[in-house]
Scaffold this active site. Sequence first.
Site, short mmCIF file in Angstrom:
data_model
loop_
_atom_site.label_atom_id
_atom_site.label_comp_id
_atom_site.label_asym_id
_atom_site.label_seq_id
_atom_site.Cartn_x
_atom_site.Cartn_y
_atom_site.Cartn_z
N ASN A 22 0.74 -1.25 0.11
CA ASN A 22 -0.13 -0.14 0.00
C ASN A 22 0.69 1.45 0.02
O ASN A 22 1.08 1.91 -1.23
CB ASN A 22 -0.86 -0.05 1.06
CG ASN A 22 -2.07 1.18 1.25
OD1 ASN A 22 -1.83 1.91 0.33
ND2 ASN A 22 -3.07 0.92 2.02
N ASP A 23 1.40 1.71 1.08
CA ASP A 23 2.07 2.74 1.40
C ASP A 23 3.35 2.96 0.20
O ASP A 23 3.52 4.03 -0.37
CB ASP A 23 2.87 2.83 2.79
CG ASP A 23 1.78 2.99 3.65
OD1 ASP A 23 0.69 3.38 3.45
OD2 ASP A 23 2.23 2.96 4.93
N VAL A 24 3.92 1.68 -0.02
CA VAL A 24 5.14 2.07 -0.94
C VAL A 24 4.75 1.87 -2.38
O VAL A 24 5.82 2.10 -3.20
CB VAL A 24 5.77 0.51 -0.77
CG1 VAL A 24 6.40 0.51 0.55
CG2 VAL A 24 5.17 -0.70 -0.90
N THR A 25 3.43 2.24 -2.80
CA THR A 25 3.11 2.49 -4.14
C THR A 25 2.19 3.64 -4.02
O THR A 25 1.59 3.99 -5.27
CB THR A 25 2.20 1.27 -4.56
OG1 THR A 25 0.89 1.21 -3.52
CG2 THR A 25 2.55 0.04 -4.41
N ALA A 76 0.88 3.92 7.08
CA ALA A 76 1.03 5.53 7.26
C ALA A 76 -0.33 6.10 7.57
O ALA A 76 -0.34 7.27 7.93
CB ALA A 76 1.80 5.99 6.20
#
Length: 599
Positions: free
Chosen positions: A526-529, A567
Amino acid sequence: MTTELEIGLYIFMLAGFLGYHIITRVPPLLHTPLMSATNAIAGISLVGSLVVAGANYGPLSTILGFIAVTCSTTNVVGGFLITDRMLSMFKRSEEQTAQPRRVPFGRVLVTLIVLGAGVIAFLYWFQQRGEGPEWMVHPRLHAETLKYSYILSSALFILGLKGLSSPKYARKGMQAAAFGMLMAVVGTLFHPEIVTYKWIILGIIIGSIVGGTMGLRIPMTAVPQRTALSHSLGALAACLVGISEYFRHHGVLSAVVMIPLGFEVVVGGLTFTGSLMAAAKLQELLPGHPITYKGQNLLNFSLLAVIVGSLIYLVIAPATPVVFQVMVALSFVFGLLLVIPIGAADMPVVIALLNSYGGLADASMGFVLMNKIQIITGSLDGTSGFLLSLLMCRAMNRSVVNVLFGAFGKVEKEKSDQGAEAKGSVRSIFPEEVTALLEDVRSVIIVPGYGMAVAQAQHGVAELAKLLMQRGINVKYAIHPVAGRMPGHMNVLLAEANVPYDQLYGMEQINPYFPEADIALVVGANDVTNPAAKNDRNSPLYGMPILEVDRAKSIIVLKRSLRPGFAGVDNDLYYDPKCMMLFGDAKESLNKLFAALKS
Ligand code: NAP
């Protein structure tokens, strides 16, 4: 004339520089094994613990020494076994065989325990007879055995860490380091102050059973919490040895000894409870979100000031056991309070930092006991932990201070729900539709994230990728340095599922390939994209380098809901017209996809 202290400080500094040089060369692929390897090497606190448990320092020291031996053995046995387990999984495509190697659990464990106990039983037997062979009782031989075994062990530890700069040599390197540990332990058994092996044998047996079980049985998804637990045990060992040294000398210690001893118990104490908290958060025994309250930082800093004040007082007036006891107790409390305001996903940074604190506690123990191998390994461990935490912070575009005191990840639910409404609609898709899309593609990039670990979907991902490759589709894996809950976490999970490491691409390598990819298949990431990290100055993620999934021709996301990642930020990617959501548990969705594709 150069004093022992000066020599110790030189060694500490040089080992730190050497550690920096070696550890910066470890590729992100091997960052998780690096953490468990340094963890195992930090078990060198065993050598100090053995002496305290076996010498005639009084009942308190014997009890503390026995606990320390048990904790350190758990670290050593568990750390080396799990590192070897991980490293044996990393293979290139051409090295892949059909069956992964199975570790013969019972045999390894029994051999280890029998070997360790055999050596000690041998020494114990001679001691009980009241007569030792000449070579055993000769004091010069004791000193020589210790000295040379430590020198050789230090060299093997350094070689072991150096081996981690390539998956090809990593396993052999770690085996050399394990041999180094065995040499250091066997050498210490000849320590002239050891008068009984009773507690040593018991501690080693219990530690081997616990460590062996943890090292061989724990699933790869639980590696982060195992590492945290192991740090806590190593730190406890250092703290207990420090406490034993203080009471053994009735607090009558020179400033040169009191400073490192104070440091050893304070850092050991706070690392013990802090790491326990981290493990509990990762295991979800405690709430993973940051727990904050008014005046939190003020309370923490005041507590730290009292601890430092007590240490200064003890350096001036060391024979004040009450102050010493208060200092130790507050250190335990401080460790807990330090970790409470940090979210579960930031635990890897905390674990790496605590790893480095644990290394410093070990090195301090080395200064107290004037044991150079502990100074060297403590310094190596300290450098490794500190470097890893900096690397993680850089990969998230955050500072260590922000991680420790920023209460990052505190989900502001209402805010994120409002954001979701404002961004428009998302497109959901069914497995059969995904299958139809996959019929006509030439290249797919798989993006794994924390959700893959939660769902234990790594085997499903690997199976699907294999099937696609058999159909002539080019498949690559995109690995973000902080995807999951440990640096290199995804690499280990995919290696466990027999994915060759030459199919895994780091962030900088893979980003240029996204525009060519027909489908980016996001599995629990999720966050890393999140494109907000590039486009939205107000996003907490702004500035974090991401996997540029939004540049792929189409995107399929496997997750259970629209809930945010760690996050606590809504992901703009899901509102992209190219993006389709396959809702559900990642493992179940992959099973459905696989079945539909096969049929
Ligand atoms: P993430 O942003 O935490 O998102 C994980 C996603 O997985 C969630 O949105 C969740 O969505 C989904 N999920 C959970 N269980 C699932 C299941 N059973 N099946 C399918 N999906 C599931 O994870 P990430 O993208 O890997 O990012 C890692 C985060 O950790 C980053 O914020 C990073 O900064 C932080 N972090 C990582 C490290 C490290 O070393 N790896 C260090 C420090 C911080 P649903 O609930 O909707 O399913």
